[in-house]
Design a protein around this motif. Structure first.
Motif, PDB file in Angstrom:
ATOM      1  N   GLU A  47       0.837  -1.189   0.000  1.00 30.88           N
ATOM      2  CA  GLU A  47       0.000   0.000   0.000  1.00 30.88           C
ATOM      3  C   GLU A  47       0.881   1.251   0.000  1.00 30.88           C
ATOM      4  N   ILE A  48       0.530   2.203  -0.852  1.00 29.84           N
ATOM      5  CA  ILE A  48       1.237   3.481  -0.875  1.00 29.84           C
ATOM      6  C   ILE A  48       0.772   4.281   0.338  1.00 29.84           C
ATOM      7  N   ILE A  49       1.698   4.545   1.257  1.00 21.49           N
ATOM      8  CA  ILE A  49       1.310   5.251   2.475  1.00 21.49           C
ATOM      9  C   ILE A  49       1.723   6.724   2.458  1.00 21.49           C
ATOM     10  N   GLU A  50       2.640   7.085   1.560  1.00 22.22           N
ATOM     11  CA  GLU A  50       3.051   8.489   1.469  1.00 22.22           C
ATOM     12  C   GLU A  50       3.617   8.755   0.084  1.00 22.22           C
ATOM     13  N   VAL A  51       3.399   9.967  -0.406  1.00 22.73           N
ATOM     14  CA  VAL A  51       3.900  10.406  -1.707  1.00 22.73           C
ATOM     15  C   VAL A  51       4.699  11.685  -1.488  1.00 22.73           C
ATOM     16  N   ASN A  52       5.821  11.810  -2.155  1.00 16.45           N
ATOM     17  CA  ASN A  52       6.664  12.999  -2.020  1.00 16.45           C
ATOM     18  C   ASN A  52       6.085  14.146  -2.846  1.00 16.45           C
ATOM     19  N   THR A  53       5.313  14.993  -2.201  1.00 17.95           N
ATOM     20  CA  THR A  53       4.658  16.098  -2.896  1.00 17.95           C
ATOM     21  C   THR A  53       5.646  17.181  -3.346  1.00 17.95           C
ATOM     22  N   LYS A  54       6.856  17.191  -2.790  1.00 19.95           N
ATOM     23  CA  LYS A  54       7.884  18.159  -3.219  1.00 19.95           C
ATOM     24  C   LYS A  54       8.207  18.003  -4.703  1.00 19.95           C
ATOM     25  N   LEU A  55       8.046  16.785  -5.219  1.00 18.98           N
ATOM     26  CA  LEU A  55       8.424  16.526  -6.610  1.00 18.98           C
ATOM     27  C   LEU A  55       7.515  17.221  -7.608  1.00 18.98           C
ATOM     28  N   SER A  56       6.311  17.595  -7.200  1.00 23.17           N
ATOM     29  CA  SER A  56       5.429  18.297  -8.134  1.00 23.17           C
ATOM     30  C   SER A  56       5.963  19.693  -8.444  1.00 23.17           C
ATOM     31  N   GLU A  57       6.619  20.325  -7.484  1.00 23.99           N
ATOM     32  CA  GLU A  57       7.188  21.650  -7.704  1.00 23.99           C
ATOM     33  C   GLU A  57       8.673  21.614  -8.048  1.00 23.99           C
ATOM     34  N   THR A  58       9.377  20.566  -7.604  1.00 30.08           N
ATOM     35  CA  THR A  58      10.814  20.464  -7.823  1.00 30.08           C
ATOM     36  C   THR A  58      11.156  19.057  -8.318  1.00 30.08           C
ATOM     37  N   PRO A  59      10.750  18.708  -9.544  1.00 29.75           N
ATOM     38  CA  PRO A  59      10.992  17.348 -10.045  1.00 29.75           C
ATOM     39  C   PRO A  59      12.471  17.012 -10.191  1.00 29.75           C
ATOM     40  N   GLY A  60      13.325  18.000 -10.309  1.00 29.72           N
ATOM     41  CA  GLY A  60      14.757  17.770 -10.444  1.00 29.72           C
ATOM     42  C   GLY A  60      15.393  17.098  -9.239  1.00 29.72           C
ATOM     43  N   LEU A  61      14.673  17.051  -8.103  1.00 28.80           N
ATOM     44  CA  LEU A  61      15.188  16.343  -6.928  1.00 28.80           C
ATOM     45  C   LEU A  61      15.427  14.865  -7.219  1.00 28.80           C
ATOM     46  N   VAL A  62      14.717  14.325  -8.194  1.00 31.22           N
ATOM     47  CA  VAL A  62      14.911  12.918  -8.571  1.00 31.22           C
ATOM     48  C   VAL A  62      16.377  12.685  -8.956  1.00 31.22           C
ATOM     49  N   ASN A  63      16.984  13.650  -9.626  1.00 30.05           N
ATOM     50  CA  ASN A  63      18.395  13.523 -10.013  1.00 30.05           C
ATOM     51  C   ASN A  63      19.347  14.111  -8.984  1.00 30.05           C
ATOM     52  N   SER A  64      19.016  15.286  -8.448  1.00 25.20           N
ATOM     53  CA  SER A  64      19.965  15.956  -7.562  1.00 25.20           C
ATOM     54  C   SER A  64      20.057  15.317  -6.178  1.00 25.20           C
TER      55      SER A  64
END
Length: 102
Positions: A47-64
């Motif tokens: 079950e997905i219990i949490e989603v990183n909402t920061k990625l909607s505004e700062t998707p570059g965090l996936v790489n950085s």
């Protein structure tokens, strides 16, 4: 298998809502970069219990910051034995290097 550092600049991340279910190896979202759009696969079932909402505004965090601020979802495992089948960072890097050499 695609490594996050092969994506190039990430411009959009599509993630599910908390409460949904994922299956090991099944898709749960997508990452769009300047190069392509790629599906994101669940490492374990649960079950997905949490989603990183920061990625909607700062998707570059996936790489950085893929191991800290760029995480995507947190999963409550349905079958904890699946955790033992996951690769650690060193094993995953080796696997990817072997795949790239083919």
């Amino acid at each position: 298998m695609l490594r996050q550092d092969h994506l190039g600049e990430v411009v959009f991340v599509d993630l599910p809502e908390p409460g949904g279910q994922v299956s090991q190896g099944g898709g749960f979202g997508a990452v769009e970069s300047v190069k392509a759009t790629s599906d994101v696969l669940a490492p374990i079932s649960g079950e997905i219990i949490e989603v990183n909402t920061k990625l909607s505004e700062t998707p570059g965090l996936v790489n950085s910051s893929p191991y800290e601020d760029g995480w995507m979802i947190k999963i409550k495992p349905a079958d904890p034995s699946e955790l033992g089948k996951l690769l650690g960072p060193k094993e995953y890097t080796k696997f990817c290097e072997e795949e790239e050499s083919h």
